[in-house]
Structures are given as C-alpha cells and as structure tokens.
Write a protein that holds these residues in place. Structure first.
Motif, short mmCIF file in Angstrom:
data_model
loop_
_atom_site.label_atom_id
_atom_site.label_comp_id
_atom_site.label_asym_id
_atom_site.label_seq_id
_atom_site.Cartn_x
_atom_site.Cartn_y
_atom_site.Cartn_z
N GLU A 136 0.81 -1.21 0.00
CA GLU A 136 0.00 0.00 0.00
C GLU A 136 0.84 1.27 0.00
N ALA A 137 2.16 1.13 0.10
CA ALA A 137 3.06 2.28 -0.03
C ALA A 137 3.13 2.69 -1.50
N PRO A 138 3.60 3.90 -1.79
CA PRO A 138 3.72 4.32 -3.19
C PRO A 138 4.52 3.33 -4.01
N ALA A 139 4.02 3.01 -5.21
CA ALA A 139 4.65 2.01 -6.06
C ALA A 139 6.08 2.41 -6.44
N ARG A 140 6.34 3.70 -6.52
CA ARG A 140 7.69 4.14 -6.87
C ARG A 140 8.71 3.67 -5.84
N LEU A 141 8.32 3.52 -4.59
CA LEU A 141 9.24 3.04 -3.57
C LEU A 141 9.57 1.56 -3.78
N LEU A 142 8.59 0.78 -4.21
CA LEU A 142 8.89 -0.61 -4.54
C LEU A 142 9.82 -0.68 -5.74
N SER B 218 14.94 12.26 -5.94
CA SER B 218 15.13 10.85 -6.30
C SER B 218 15.33 10.01 -5.05
N TYR B 219 15.09 8.72 -5.21
CA TYR B 219 15.28 7.75 -4.14
C TYR B 219 16.61 7.03 -4.32
N HIS B 220 17.05 6.44 -3.23
CA HIS B 220 18.34 5.75 -3.20
C HIS B 220 18.46 4.72 -4.33
N GLY B 221 17.49 3.85 -4.49
CA GLY B 221 17.57 2.80 -5.49
C GLY B 221 17.65 3.34 -6.91
N GLU B 222 17.02 4.46 -7.16
CA GLU B 222 17.07 5.07 -8.49
C GLU B 222 18.48 5.56 -8.80
N ARG B 223 19.12 6.15 -7.80
CA ARG B 223 20.50 6.61 -7.99
C ARG B 223 21.45 5.43 -8.14
N VAL B 224 21.18 4.36 -7.37
CA VAL B 224 22.00 3.16 -7.50
C VAL B 224 21.87 2.56 -8.90
N ALA B 225 20.66 2.54 -9.44
CA ALA B 225 20.44 1.98 -10.78
C ALA B 225 21.26 2.74 -11.82
N PHE B 226 21.30 4.06 -11.71
CA PHE B 226 22.13 4.85 -12.63
C PHE B 226 23.59 4.44 -12.48
N GLY B 227 24.03 4.26 -11.23
CA GLY B 227 25.40 3.84 -10.99
C GLY B 227 25.70 2.46 -11.54
N VAL B 228 24.73 1.55 -11.46
CA VAL B 228 24.91 0.21 -12.02
C VAL B 228 25.14 0.29 -13.52
N LEU B 229 24.37 1.12 -14.19
CA LEU B 229 24.52 1.26 -15.65
C LEU B 229 25.92 1.76 -16.00
N GLY C 183 10.29 2.34 -13.24
CA GLY C 183 10.46 3.54 -12.43
C GLY C 183 10.57 4.80 -13.26
N ILE C 184 11.45 5.69 -12.83
CA ILE C 184 11.58 7.00 -13.45
C ILE C 184 12.65 6.98 -14.54
N GLU C 185 12.69 8.04 -15.32
CA GLU C 185 13.76 8.22 -16.31
C GLU C 185 15.09 8.37 -15.57
N LEU C 186 16.10 7.64 -16.04
CA LEU C 186 17.39 7.66 -15.36
C LEU C 186 18.37 8.56 -16.08
N THR C 187 18.26 9.85 -15.77
CA THR C 187 19.22 10.85 -16.22
C THR C 187 19.65 11.64 -14.99
N LEU D 78 18.99 -2.85 -20.18
CA LEU D 78 18.81 -2.78 -18.74
C LEU D 78 18.25 -1.42 -18.33
N LYS D 79 18.77 -0.36 -18.94
CA LYS D 79 18.25 0.98 -18.63
C LYS D 79 16.78 1.08 -18.99
N ALA D 80 16.40 0.54 -20.12
CA ALA D 80 14.99 0.58 -20.53
C ALA D 80 14.11 -0.16 -19.54
N TRP D 81 14.62 -1.28 -19.01
CA TRP D 81 13.84 -2.03 -18.01
C TRP D 81 13.70 -1.23 -16.72
#
Length: 376
Positions: free
Chosen positions: A177-183, A288-299, A323-327, A315-318
């Motif tokens: 029930e939390a915001p889906a963006r957090l998941l 931005s959230y932590h995981g979103e920043r981590v995803a950019f770092g993974v790329l 989630g959000i656009e990773l720029t 992977l970036k497209a997935w």
C-alpha cells in the motif's frame, strides 16, 4: 534492558578481529496482515513487558493499528519516539537518550531504511530490536549494518553491528500500500547486489561470499527481472498479489542474506558509490530515491566493466519501465553539463576501492561512461 555492549556510546565501527558472519535475523516473519499477529511471536518472550516504537509519522500511520493491537494482546506497554530526517550521529544520540530514559525491553523500528538503520544503532548493546519495514526500498530491515549520514543528508559511511535484528516483521499488505515508486526503487537497489558482485574476479572472495553472489544472481534474474514490472504495476492498482509478495521479499530478504554472506569484505562498488556521491549535489535528495540513484550507478559500472552497450541500454529501458527516467537531471542534478560530469567522475575515482574489480578505471573512463548512460 541489557547491560551488555561497549561502554563507548559513539556509533562507530569497531574492528575487534571477529570474522563471524551475521547472515539473518533471529526470527523472520512475513505475511498479509502480519502486524495484527505479532503477539504470537512476542508472546514467546514472557520477560518482554515494555517496548519503544521508533517511527516517522507516515510509517506509524500505516502500521500503528496493527502494532497497537498486537502489543496490547501480548501485554506489552509501549511509547513512541518520533523519527524524522537522517540516520546521523546526532539523531542516534538523541534517540539513545530517550531509550535509556524509558528503559524498554524491546525497540521496534518502523519505516524505511533510515528509520530502521537508526533503530538498529540505537538498540545496539542496549536491548533487542525488531524491524518493521513499511516500504521495500532497501534491505535495511535485515542487515547487521547501518548507514550514517550527516544532518544535511550527505553520506558518511557504514557502521557494522554485532548482529542482525532479533525480529524482522514484514507485513506485505503494508508494503504493497506504499507508493509504487518506492517498490520500484527497492527493486533497482536489490538488483545492484548482482551487478556489483558478478564482476568480482575469481579468487578475490571466499566461498561463502561466492554463495552470496550466486544468491544475488538468483534473486535478480529469477524474480526481480522477471516479475518486478508486474509487481510495481499491481502496487499502482493497490493490489497485493503473490507476485508482489515475492518481489517484496526478493527486495528485502534477498540482498539482506547476500550482504550477510559477503561479510566483512568490501563490496561498496561503483554503483553505490556513485549513488552516494550524488547526494553532494543540491536537489538530488528531494527528487530521487536511493535505489534510483544506485540503478544509474549500475549502468555506469556495467559499461566500465566492458558489458555490451546494447545490453546496458536494454537494462536501462527495463529500469525506466518500472520507475523513473534515469538521467542526472531527473535524479536532481542541476546543470548536468560536461563540467558536472567530469567533477562527479573525479570524485568517484578518488573514493573508489578497486580491490574487487578486475582493473581500476581512470576518471576520464568514468566520465565517458556517465556521458554514455546519459545519451542512451
């Protein structure tokens, strides 16, 4: 309350020569509506008569009814210590003062990563701790580790703890029930355990660490990559499905067990390092959230490690589908121009630990990889 622990109250990491692994909590319970049934677990401890709940307003509003009913049923009196802001030295010390004044038999941390990390540090050496994650954005509920920040949100570093939490209570209904963006952010963060560990050279880790790497691969590919999008879409519709529950567990317990198996070996590789470095830029924390920043770092790290650019673009497209656009701009970096990219790359290179990668990278190579991810 226990008198055990180091008399030094400072929240610092101590190297006592111990090599034991801290892999899992004393008890892990998961289910839909679990918070209404905590008395079945806490009731096994007849000496538990008082508790302190450390939680922010949003988290407490999501979990309070169930926690209150369960504690009442178990005959446990409780008070609330409000949490807001960062898991900082100042915050931990203030909460410790409250804990010592109330002297509870249990500290119950409720919320996201920073609240749970704070609760674990506050309870360290003082009383048992239970974590109640209300979002699946990190594995903080699970690990024998807390991450410290300055009061302004800038990254300080990890603090090793003597044990994982005594209990982890994961109510999948509350998390769904939390915001889906957090998941989505949690899914991104959890995948990093695979991408950051898969490039560790053979022989650079021990056997149990290799088990952790294998588990990260299983969690990432068998669950998160296959079911992450479906789970996020279900959460957007406020639906708790079996897939949602599986992905929530894979986002919390999966990387939690992996971190425990990796033990004391350094595994803060470039994906997370970039994410923490971004916190030095105004606007990032609020956008931005932590995981979103981590995803950019993974790329970025995948390109540096020599992965096929087409595979990295896929992977970036997935990531962006769930989630959000990773720029850099979307993550909150203002004026993400060539100078900013160069400065960010130089900072990452300065802080990087290259012990667990095949070769070191120059800041020019890091800069080029950041620019390439931006252009995808």
């Amino acid at each position: 309350m226990s008198d055990e622990g180091d008399p030094d109250d400072r929240p610092v990491d101590r190297d006592d020569g111990a090599t034991g692994l801290r892999i899992a909590p004393g008890c892990y319970a998961v289910g839909d509506g679990l918070l209404d049934r905590l008395d079945g677990y806490l009731g096994e401890r007849p000496d538990l008569t008082s508790a302190t709940v450390l939680a922010g307003d949003t988290a407490l509003s999501a979990a309070r009814d169930g926690i209150e009913r369960s504690l009442d049923a178990a005959g446990v009196e409780f008070g609330v210590v409000p949490f807001e802001g960062e898991c900082s030295v100042e915050r931990v010390e203030a909460c410790r003062d409250r804990l010592e004044a109330e002297d509870p038999d249990l500290l119950l941390g409720v919320g996201g990563g920073k609240a749970l990390d704070t609760a674990k540090l506050v309870a360290e050496g003082r009383c048992p701790v239970a974590t109640v994650p209300t979002v699946a954005s990190t594995c903080a509920a699970w690990t024998a580790l807390s991450v410290l920040y300055e009061e302004d949100g800038s990254y300080v570093g990890p603090v090793g703890l003597s044990r994982c939490p005594d209990w982890v209570f994961l109510d999948t209904r509350v998390v769904a029930e939390a915001p889906a963006r957090l998941l989505a952010s949690g899914v991104m963060d959890a995948t990093a355990k695979y991408f950051e560990t898969t490039h560790i050279p053979p022989g650079a880790t021990n056997e149990t660490a290799r088990w952790g790497t294998a588990l990260a691969g299983e969690s990432c590919h068998a669950r998160l990559r296959e079911d992450g999008l479906e789970a996020v879409e279900s959460c957007e519709r406020d639906e708790l499905t079996g897939t949602v529950s599986d992905v929530v567990e894979a986002s919390i317990a999966g990387p939690g067990v992996t971190a425990g198996l990796l033990g004391e070996q350094p595994h803060l590789l470039l994906g997370h390092l970039l994410a923490y470095s971004l916190l030095d830029y105004d606007g990032v924390k609020g956008r931005s959230y932590h995981g979103e920043r981590v995803a950019f770092g993974v790329l970025v790290f995948e390109l540096l490690a020599g992965e096929d650019p087409d595979a990295v673009a896929e992977l970036k497209a997935w990531y962006e589908a769930i989630g959000i656009e990773l720029t850099l701009e979307r993550l909150g970096v203002r004026d993400a121009d060539e100078r900013t990219v160069t400065d960010l790359a130089a900072e990452i290179d300065r802080k990087a630990n290259y012990d667990l990668v095949a070769e070191a990278f120059t800041h020019e190579e890091i800069s080029d990889a950041i620019a390439a991810v931006e252009a995808m």
